[in-house]
Design an enzyme around this catalytic site. Sequence first.
Site, mmCIF file in Angstrom:
data_model
loop_
_atom_site.group_PDB
_atom_site.id
_atom_site.type_symbol
_atom_site.label_atom_id
_atom_site.label_comp_id
_atom_site.label_asym_id
_atom_site.label_seq_id
_atom_site.Cartn_x
_atom_site.Cartn_y
_atom_site.Cartn_z
ATOM 1 N N GLU A 36 -7.211 29.677 28.959
ATOM 2 C CA GLU A 36 -6.708 28.346 29.286
ATOM 3 C C GLU A 36 -5.243 28.126 28.945
ATOM 4 O O GLU A 36 -4.444 27.818 29.814
ATOM 5 C CB GLU A 36 -7.563 27.295 28.565
ATOM 6 N N HIS A 37 -4.870 28.268 27.675
ATOM 7 C CA HIS A 37 -3.475 28.064 27.325
ATOM 8 C C HIS A 37 -3.167 28.732 25.988
ATOM 9 O O HIS A 37 -3.892 28.588 25.020
ATOM 10 C CB HIS A 37 -3.096 26.573 27.264
ATOM 11 N N CYS A 42 -5.070 23.627 18.907
ATOM 12 C CA CYS A 42 -4.148 23.113 17.891
ATOM 13 C C CYS A 42 -2.770 22.839 18.465
ATOM 14 O O CYS A 42 -2.221 21.748 18.320
ATOM 15 C CB CYS A 42 -4.046 24.093 16.729
ATOM 16 N N ALA A 284 -14.971 10.548 17.792
ATOM 17 C CA ALA A 284 -14.347 11.478 16.844
ATOM 18 C C ALA A 284 -15.364 11.827 15.762
ATOM 19 O O ALA A 284 -15.137 11.610 14.574
ATOM 20 C CB ALA A 284 -13.088 10.856 16.241
ATOM 21 N N VAL A 285 -16.498 12.361 16.195
ATOM 22 C CA VAL A 285 -17.602 12.641 15.280
ATOM 23 C C VAL A 285 -17.673 14.127 14.922
ATOM 24 O O VAL A 285 -18.737 14.654 14.630
ATOM 25 C CB VAL A 285 -18.947 12.169 15.883
ATOM 26 N N GLY A 286 -16.535 14.779 14.940
ATOM 27 C CA GLY A 286 -16.487 16.179 14.550
ATOM 28 C C GLY A 286 -16.374 17.131 15.729
ATOM 29 O O GLY A 286 -16.281 16.717 16.880
ATOM 30 N N MET A 332 -12.809 23.476 9.370
ATOM 31 C CA MET A 332 -12.228 23.791 10.673
ATOM 32 C C MET A 332 -10.784 23.308 10.728
ATOM 33 O O MET A 332 -10.476 22.230 11.237
ATOM 34 C CB MET A 332 -13.098 23.196 11.777
ATOM 35 N N HIS A 460 15.169 15.091 -9.563
ATOM 36 C CA HIS A 460 15.212 13.627 -9.556
ATOM 37 C C HIS A 460 16.387 13.173 -8.695
ATOM 38 O O HIS A 460 17.457 13.739 -8.772
ATOM 39 C CB HIS A 460 15.392 13.105 -10.983
#
EC number: 1.8.1.4
Length: 481
Positions: A36-37, A42, A284-286, A332, A460
Amino acid sequence: MAQSYDVIIIGSGPGGYVTAIRSAQLGLKTAIVEREHLGGICLNWGCIPTKALLRSAEILDHANHAKSYGLTLNGTMTADVKDVVARSRGVSARLNGGVAFLMKKNKIDVIWGEAKLTKPGEIVVGAPSKPAVQPQNPVPKGVLGEGTYTAKHIIVATGARPRALPGIEPDGKLIWTYFEAMKPDFMPKSIVVMGSGAIGIEFASFYRSMGVDVTVVELMANIMPVEDAEISTFARKQLEKRGLKIITEAKVSKVDKGANSITAHVETKDGKVQQITADRLISAVGVQGNIENLGLEALGVKTDRGCIVIDGYGKTNIPGLYAIGDVAGPPMLAHKAEHEGVICIEKIAGVPGVHPMDKAKIPGCTYCNPQVASVGLTEAKAKEQGRDIRVGRYSFAANGKAIALGEDQGMIKTIFDKKTGELLGAHMVGAEVTELIQGFVVAMNLETTEEELMHTIFPHPTLSEMMKESVLDAYGKVLNA
């Protein structure tokens, strides 16, 4: 006659392409198969383009609070969704080309197509089946294609895809996964986000910055449930201050679809149901490993809960076959996949001193506003293990750099073994903590104790000073609080 290699890697995500590069560096004849790509999820649809979106959101947030920095903007700052998405896609395109360059530079053959294991040491590559998301670029020139290929070692690095709940399957229009959420062709007025892990919270944060009315529904008692409860609670308060609505200990039990909206039936633990109508729902359940259609069953490859079972070096139960990254199980994360791939290929090549990855030392980062980052044991996990611990905390509100930045809401929490001084865990919430966490990761890998951290000189004024102050606090020696 089949073309032969020392190593063939199936999948060119972060785990796959990094493993291919290390393989070539070790003198192994290497090929990588991609359908695919280049760069995988990611680079093209996950880690990188979402950070580009979140950067646009961050700039917008700062602009909307310019007055607090003594600045006046002439005119109204608005977000053009097409331009925001175009910038994000441009970032991915640039890196996609970078991976292609690295393959060429390291003399790694790219085989374009969909691979299937036919027997140990052999794959057949066919034309890609229609992917869920079309490739960003056309098929690269000068790559190999369909045919039979053999290798002494085959590494499966096929990654993962969004998990779908029965009855609430994404449709690409009203119910989105991160694919659709990353490239909206319009900005919804309201969204329900189902799930509050890193993916869910990052998109919730982005869309809220864009002015969208956002409701997050989470099954567990805390958002970002893998994080330390204290950090999660702090993050929730800050997100709610930004206007996010968060419902925990609840689930989306049903979704009614309208012509251009959804109504989510949200059921709480006491059995009560409320209906929330919004323009879109983000699921967005994994994620789940891509183990299908690879020929694993026919070869007798052992799997568990949708992932390939491996030992500490990526080996499966079939000689010459390995797996790395998301397809090999949690956590993951891209950086886990990269490191796991290097361990796997170095073990194959006989590099001395290779040891299994310590998953307790893998950092996790969530790039919402405020950011969240962690490594090691939470306070609750440390207590579950029967550890006698010391806990240190330090607030951003007491740090000069944080105050000067106008980012004084956050905290750093450190957990030590009381007897040995071992750093067991570090947890952060606030500005740029995803950049700070590596300091504690290095410390844990070097088996640094509290004494060595206390004697380390931090510059600092910096946000990093809070890391030392948190250590000092664990031992009753905090200076600037």
